[in-house]
Design a protein around this motif. Structure first.
Motif: not given
Length: 74
Positions: A34, A37-39, A41-42, A44-45, A47-48, A73
């Protein structure tokens, strides 16, 4: 053990591949994929995955301590 792209497999195809793996190993792989896939970005990951940013940070810190490569990142 990297998991296949979940967009191409249904849950009934994924679960048999997970049997024999520990929950910890599956969780680690899910967090790392995750994060990738969120490049990297901790926030965003987290939250996902439905985690707090603090929990994500703690998991990443533990994985790094264990010698796991953490997606950066970008």
């Amino acid at each position: 053990m990297p998991l296949p792209d979940s967009q191409t497999l249904s849950p009934h195809e994924i679960v048999p591949m997970l049997i024999g793996s520990t929950v910890e190993a599956i969780e680690r792989e899910l967090v790392l994929q995750t994060l990738a896939r969120c490049h990297g970005n901790r926030t965003h990951a987290a939250r996902v995955l439905g985690l707090s940013v603090r929990t994500m940070r703690n998991k990443i810190r533990q994985y790094a301590t264990d010698g796991v490569d953490i997606p950066a990142h970008s």
